[in-house]
Scaffold this motif. Structure first.
Motif, PDB file in Angstrom:
ATOM      1  N   MET A  99       0.837  -1.167   0.000  1.00 20.80           N
ATOM      2  CA  MET A  99       0.000   0.000   0.000  1.00 20.80           C
ATOM      3  C   MET A  99       0.883   1.230   0.000  1.00 20.80           C
ATOM      4  N   GLU A 100       0.593   2.104  -0.935  1.00 20.93           N
ATOM      5  CA  GLU A 100       1.338   3.349  -1.018  1.00 20.93           C
ATOM      6  C   GLU A 100       0.436   4.482  -0.559  1.00 20.93           C
ATOM      7  N   SER A 101       0.912   5.283   0.357  1.00 18.46           N
ATOM      8  CA  SER A 101       0.107   6.388   0.862  1.00 18.46           C
ATOM      9  C   SER A 101       0.775   7.702   0.504  1.00 18.46           C
ATOM     10  N   LEU A 102       0.026   8.556  -0.161  1.00 16.85           N
ATOM     11  CA  LEU A 102       0.521   9.873  -0.525  1.00 16.85           C
ATOM     12  C   LEU A 102      -0.124  10.894   0.393  1.00 16.85           C
ATOM     13  N   THR A 103       0.674  11.619   1.128  1.00 16.30           N
ATOM     14  CA  THR A 103       0.150  12.655   2.011  1.00 16.30           C
ATOM     15  C   THR A 103       0.826  13.965   1.654  1.00 16.30           C
ATOM     16  N   GLN A 104       0.001  14.904   1.213  1.00 13.20           N
ATOM     17  CA  GLN A 104       0.533  16.222   0.917  1.00 13.20           C
ATOM     18  C   GLN A 104       0.345  17.082   2.150  1.00 13.20           C
ATOM     19  N   SER A 105       1.390  17.811   2.487  1.00 16.53           N
ATOM     20  CA  SER A 105       1.257  18.722   3.619  1.00 16.53           C
ATOM     21  C   SER A 105       1.546  20.133   3.143  1.00 16.53           C
ATOM     22  N   PHE A 106       0.823  21.041   3.690  1.00 17.65           N
ATOM     23  CA  PHE A 106       1.003  22.441   3.373  1.00 17.65           C
ATOM     24  C   PHE A 106       1.509  23.137   4.634  1.00 17.65           C
ATOM     25  N   LYS A 161       0.520  25.636   6.190  1.00 19.27           N
ATOM     26  CA  LYS A 161      -0.508  26.062   7.132  1.00 19.27           C
ATOM     27  C   LYS A 161      -1.123  24.901   7.916  1.00 19.27           C
ATOM     28  N   VAL A 162      -0.788  23.659   7.539  1.00 10.54           N
ATOM     29  CA  VAL A 162      -1.322  22.498   8.238  1.00 10.54           C
ATOM     30  C   VAL A 162      -0.350  22.111   9.335  1.00 10.54           C
ATOM     31  N   ASP A 163      -0.790  22.247  10.570  1.00  7.70           N
ATOM     32  CA  ASP A 163       0.063  21.892  11.699  1.00  7.70           C
ATOM     33  C   ASP A 163      -0.424  20.598  12.335  1.00  7.70           C
ATOM     34  N   GLN A 164       0.208  20.194  13.422  1.00 10.69           N
ATOM     35  CA  GLN A 164      -0.134  18.934  14.095  1.00 10.69           C
ATOM     36  C   GLN A 164      -1.585  18.919  14.537  1.00 10.69           C
ATOM     37  N   GLN A 165      -2.081  20.035  15.056  1.00  3.70           N
ATOM     38  CA  GLN A 165      -3.464  20.088  15.515  1.00  3.70           C
ATOM     39  C   GLN A 165      -4.429  19.826  14.361  1.00  3.70           C
ATOM     40  N   THR A 166      -4.170  20.418  13.203  1.00  2.00           N
ATOM     41  CA  THR A 166      -5.039  20.221  12.055  1.00  2.00           C
ATOM     42  C   THR A 166      -5.009  18.767  11.610  1.00  2.00           C
ATOM     43  N   SER A 167      -3.850  18.152  11.612  1.00  2.00           N
ATOM     44  CA  SER A 167      -3.758  16.745  11.238  1.00  2.00           C
ATOM     45  C   SER A 167      -4.609  15.883  12.157  1.00  2.00           C
ATOM     46  N   GLU A 168      -4.604  16.192  13.444  1.00  2.00           N
ATOM     47  CA  GLU A 168      -5.428  15.450  14.389  1.00  2.00           C
ATOM     48  C   GLU A 168      -6.909  15.654  14.115  1.00  2.00           C
ATOM     49  N   GLU A 169      -7.288  16.862  13.676  1.00  2.00           N
ATOM     50  CA  GLU A 169      -8.690  17.136  13.353  1.00  2.00           C
ATOM     51  C   GLU A 169      -9.133  16.364  12.107  1.00  2.00           C
ATOM     52  N   SER A 221      -3.771   6.482  -1.612  1.00  2.00           N
ATOM     53  CA  SER A 221      -4.576   7.238  -0.666  1.00  2.00           C
ATOM     54  C   SER A 221      -3.971   8.624  -0.596  1.00  2.00           C
ATOM     55  N   GLY A 222      -4.818   9.611  -0.427  1.00  2.00           N
ATOM     56  CA  GLY A 222      -4.314  10.970  -0.339  1.00  2.00           C
ATOM     57  C   GLY A 222      -5.038  11.754   0.718  1.00  2.00           C
ATOM     58  N   LEU A 223      -4.355  12.734   1.274  1.00  2.00           N
ATOM     59  CA  LEU A 223      -4.941  13.618   2.266  1.00  2.00           C
ATOM     60  C   LEU A 223      -4.383  15.013   2.065  1.00  2.00           C
ATOM     61  N   THR A 224      -5.275  15.959   1.925  1.00  2.00           N
ATOM     62  CA  THR A 224      -4.911  17.371   1.882  1.00  2.00           C
ATOM     63  C   THR A 224      -5.789  18.070   2.906  1.00  2.00           C
ATOM     64  N   PRO A 225      -5.575  19.338   3.165  1.00  2.00           N
ATOM     65  CA  PRO A 225      -6.466  20.048   4.096  1.00  2.00           C
ATOM     66  C   PRO A 225      -7.908  20.129   3.576  1.00  2.00           C
ATOM     67  N   ALA A 230      -9.784  22.461   6.778  1.00  2.00           N
ATOM     68  CA  ALA A 230      -8.726  22.398   7.786  1.00  2.00           C
ATOM     69  C   ALA A 230      -9.276  22.303   9.210  1.00  2.00           C
ATOM     70  N   ASP A 231     -10.577  22.578   9.393  1.00  2.00           N
ATOM     71  CA  ASP A 231     -11.186  22.467  10.717  1.00  2.00           C
ATOM     72  C   ASP A 231     -11.765  21.079  10.957  1.00  2.00           C
TER      73      ASP A 231
END
Length: 164
Positions: A1-8, A10-18, A43-47, A71-72
C-alpha cells in the motif's frame, strides 16, 4: 500500500489530528472492498480532501472515493464515488467474485466477453449500472458514512462504450 500525504505549511499537528476522523471514515468506507481483494492504488490527504482509489483484482474496475474536508475537520459538501471501467469486459477474477455474490452467470458471461456473439457488450453505461447494482453493499456502507457526517454520496459511473 502506497500512501501519498501532501502537507502544506498552514497544516500543523493540531489540524492533522482534526482530520483523523476523515481518515478513519475513508478506511471504513473501503474496508469491505479491500477484504475482497481490491488493491489500494493510492490514498491521499490534503487540508481539503481525503481520497482513495482502489482497483479490483482483475483490473477491470477502478473505484475512487473523495471525501471533502476543510482544515477544521468539517465536511464541506458531497462525497464523490467514481466507478470506472478499465477494460471493455469483466475479466475472470472479477466475474468469479461476482458469481460468488450470486450474480447470474449468463449476464456475467455476456459482460466478460466469454460469449463471442452479437450479445457481447462493452462496459458501457448500461453495463456500469449493473456493476453498480452488484456493488450495492459497499456503496450502501459509503452512503451511510456520508449521511452520518451530514453529507450525501454522489455516484459517478464511467464506462468504455461510445456513449460513456
Amino acid at each position: 500500500m502506497e500512501s501519498l500525504t501532501q502537507s502544506f505549511e498552514k497544516v500543523d499537528q493540531q489540524t492533522s489530528e482534526e482530520l483523523t476522523p476523515w481518515l478513519n471514515a475513508r478506511e471504513e468506507a473501503t474496508r469491505s472492498l479491500v477484504a475482497n481483494g481490491w488493491q489500494r492504488l493510492y490514498s491521499g490527504l490534503t487540508p481539503h480532501r481525503a481520497s482513495v482509489t482502489l482497483l479490483d483484482p482483475s483490473e477491470s474496475l477502478q473505484i475512487s472515493l473523495q471525501i471533502p474536508v476543510d482544515a477544521d475537520g468539517e465536511a464541506q459538501g458531497d462525497w464523490d464515488l467514481w466507478i470506472e471501467a478499465c477494460q471493455r469486459q469483466l475479466s475472470l477474477p472479477l466475474r468469479t467474485w461476482l458469481e460468488e455474490q450470486g450474480i447470474e452467470r449468463s449476464t456475467l458471461r455476456r459482460l466478460s466477453g466469454t460469449e463471442r456473439n452479437e450479445l457481447e457488450e462493452p462496459l458501457d453505461l448500461k453495463a456500469m449500472l449493473q456493476v453498480a447494482h452488484w456493488l450495492q453493499g459497499p456503496i450502501e456502507t459509503i452512503e451511510k458514512l456520508a449521511k452520518a457526517n451530514s453529507s450525501q454520496l454522489v455516484l459517478h459511473l464511467a464506462g468504455l462504450g461510445p456513449n460513456s
